[in-house]
Enzyme design. Structure first.
Site, mmCIF file in Angstrom:
data_model
loop_
_atom_site.group_PDB
_atom_site.id
_atom_site.type_symbol
_atom_site.label_atom_id
_atom_site.label_comp_id
_atom_site.label_asym_id
_atom_site.label_seq_id
_atom_site.Cartn_x
_atom_site.Cartn_y
_atom_site.Cartn_z
ATOM 1 N N CYS A 1 29.392 28.179 54.342
ATOM 2 C CA CYS A 1 30.553 29.093 54.709
ATOM 3 C C CYS A 1 31.761 28.373 55.408
ATOM 4 O O CYS A 1 31.556 27.715 56.271
ATOM 5 C CB CYS A 1 30.049 30.009 55.587
ATOM 6 S SG CYS A 1 31.318 31.327 56.332
ATOM 7 N N ASN B 1 22.806 27.920 51.523
ATOM 8 C CA ASN B 1 21.745 28.803 51.382
ATOM 9 C C ASN B 1 20.323 28.105 51.106
ATOM 10 O O ASN B 1 20.413 27.000 50.600
ATOM 11 C CB ASN B 1 21.649 29.742 50.027
ATOM 12 C CG ASN B 1 22.747 30.886 50.266
ATOM 13 O OD1 ASN B 1 23.805 30.643 50.164
ATOM 14 N ND2 ASN B 1 21.855 32.207 50.377
#
Lengths: 322, 322
Positions: free
Chosen positions: A249, A260
């Site tokens: 992010c 992820n």
């Protein structure tokens, strides 16, 4: 023996997560090639682009172009992220599948850093989006609590705060005439441990036993797979993951924010434990290698290097027969 | 809520694992620098070198030199690996701490590939070593089952076979007059999943409830941390790990064999779940960065890049106060 689910759904976040966090611009053709390759692996949900402000996320400036170029396969949900009404309208004008949802950020500071709005303002703005979904007859089934496991700006967040955030999205949906079937807990800042996953899911379930839970875990600090396993043990059947572990992010304020959990590693672990994923892991490994070519560097996925046990068993059987 | 242990011991395998699997020769001074830096992190057990055949593992040809150069701190067990009587004799002549053990390989093929002997022959050879331990009044407390979770050469291994291997090391130790207090299960080929950890430990415990278990897990396929968490849930309190995730087994026949689970990532996960490790994670992160300098490439550790939550909380508190 643990009571693991029989089947899980893994939603692919790699293209969206990966392309938004890369520093260099990736050619549209490469993005499309990766998305189309992912569509051949058994995935049913691929997050392709973000309709966000190109000034803040320059690598997503080509969202419309990428969306238009994808040759879509039937039966696959090609999704797009939007963070506000303007983004939603761009998404609705495009060819991808738009999913209605209500999103809330756990911490005030991450809300302002990530979407440029306070928690309260972001809920007010979503009333417009909810009206849009209603007008178009679109379902709104999922609420999302962003940064649910802790905040790089505010530190630890209490379980009470997260329960309050769940209550807020449930209420907001209800006011608009929607009943949520589940809550997605996201952890872009990588704070989740197996224990905090257990605690938070336990707290949510004791309040709302009927709600489904979905987990969006980042492997920033190496705990992603263990936290996902804790989710599996609690019967969670819906996970986000990124091929090769792409992503991160841009507003998480982590030195070297990690992406992820890795799609093929997680799918491999599930399958080895008898949990069906519907995914072709050997093909996913090929796509993970393609992802490394596309971004031009080594990505964190493991099974793409270690090889599957199925491959190892085949080699072992061939040797035995020789 | 799970019944996690209050405290675990993490034995550092980085220098031994790491240096044996690097392709280039690492200067003695760098090896020693890394070992001495590890000794400042709270670790009580550091595996430093392997006394193995330099023709098969050229990067360990300097074992004597490294062992002699380490400035040892009191209270730390600086260990050395040996695989046969000749290696044991080299280890006993050196200054490091030699631990008596009985080792057995689960699969015949991995036994021949890894130590160049059949399972039966390796047990017979160890009778000499056991006699050596006895003559010197050294304890033999641990048995080791190598490759206990599966074999890249033979495929899946049955639980019955592993129980038989445990029985063999227990018997071998007993014949020599030693009663083992525990069994270490190693997984250099990276086959363990949380479920196979549960199954195997469950089977061993139902047969020998008094035996301690130690886990030596590799993260070859991304399941290492989840498998370690499964071990924690079962009350395992002894783990091997490698700083920065250094290492890999040269004879594991895995494309890109990955090292042990990463010391600082695992310690971080434990501490965040309230399990004491006695380790200074910030210092470990510094050593992990040193390990990257020493081997000259990026290593797989995560928290060294993502930063600890303690650091994130401190930054958050400073921002709030500013």
């Amino acid at each position: 023996m643990s009571d693991l689910p029989k089947r899980v759904t893994i939603d692919e976040e790699g293209p969206r997560e990966g392309f938004q966090s890369e520093k260099k611009m990736i050619p549209v053709a490469d993005k499309v090639r990766l998305i189309e390759a992912l569509a051949e692996t058994g995935l049913t949900h691929i997050a392709c682009v973000s309709y966000v402000n190109p000034k803040r996320v320059p690598t997503m400036a080509d969202a419309e172009e990428v969306a238009a170029a994808i040759r879509r396969k039937p039966g696959i949900h090609y999704s797009a992220l939007y963070l506000n009404q303007q983004g939603l309208e761009r998404a609705l004008r495009g060819p991808l599948d738009v999913q209605g949802s209500v999103r809330i950020t756990a911490s005030e500071t991450f809300s302002r850093k990530n979407i440029g709005k306070s928690v309260a303002d972001s809920l007010v703005e979503q009333r417009m989006s909810l009206q849009t979904f209603k007008d178009r007859g679109m379902p709104v089934e999922w609420g999302v609590v962003l940064g649910a496991f802790g905040c790089n700006y505010e530190g630890e967040l209490s379980t009470e705060l997260i329960l309050q955030r769940c209550r807020q999205v449930l209420d907001e949906a209800e006011m608009a005439g929607f009943q949520l079937k589940g809550i997605k807990l996201t952890d872009a800042m990588g704070w989740a441990t197996p224990l905090s996953v257990e605690r938070l899911i336990g707290a949510i379930r004791s309040k709302w036993p009927e709600l489904e839970i979905s987990l969006h875990l980042h492997d920033t600090r190496g705990t992603g797979m263990a936290a996902a396993y804790a989710g599996l043990r609690l019967g969670v059947t819906k996970f986000d993951a990124s091929v090769a572990g792409l992503g991160g992010c841009p507003f998480a304020a982590t030195e070297g924010a990690a992406g992820n959990i890795c799609t093929e590693d997680f799918a491999f672990m599930c399958e080895e434990m008898g949990i069906e994923t519907g995914l072709d892991i050997e093909r996913l490994i090929e796509v993970a290698k393609l992802a490394e070519q596309v971004v031009g560097r080594q990505l964190p996925g493991h099974v793409m290097r270690g090889g599957t046990l199925k491959a190892a068993k085949q080699r072992a059987a061939q040797k035995a027969a020789a």
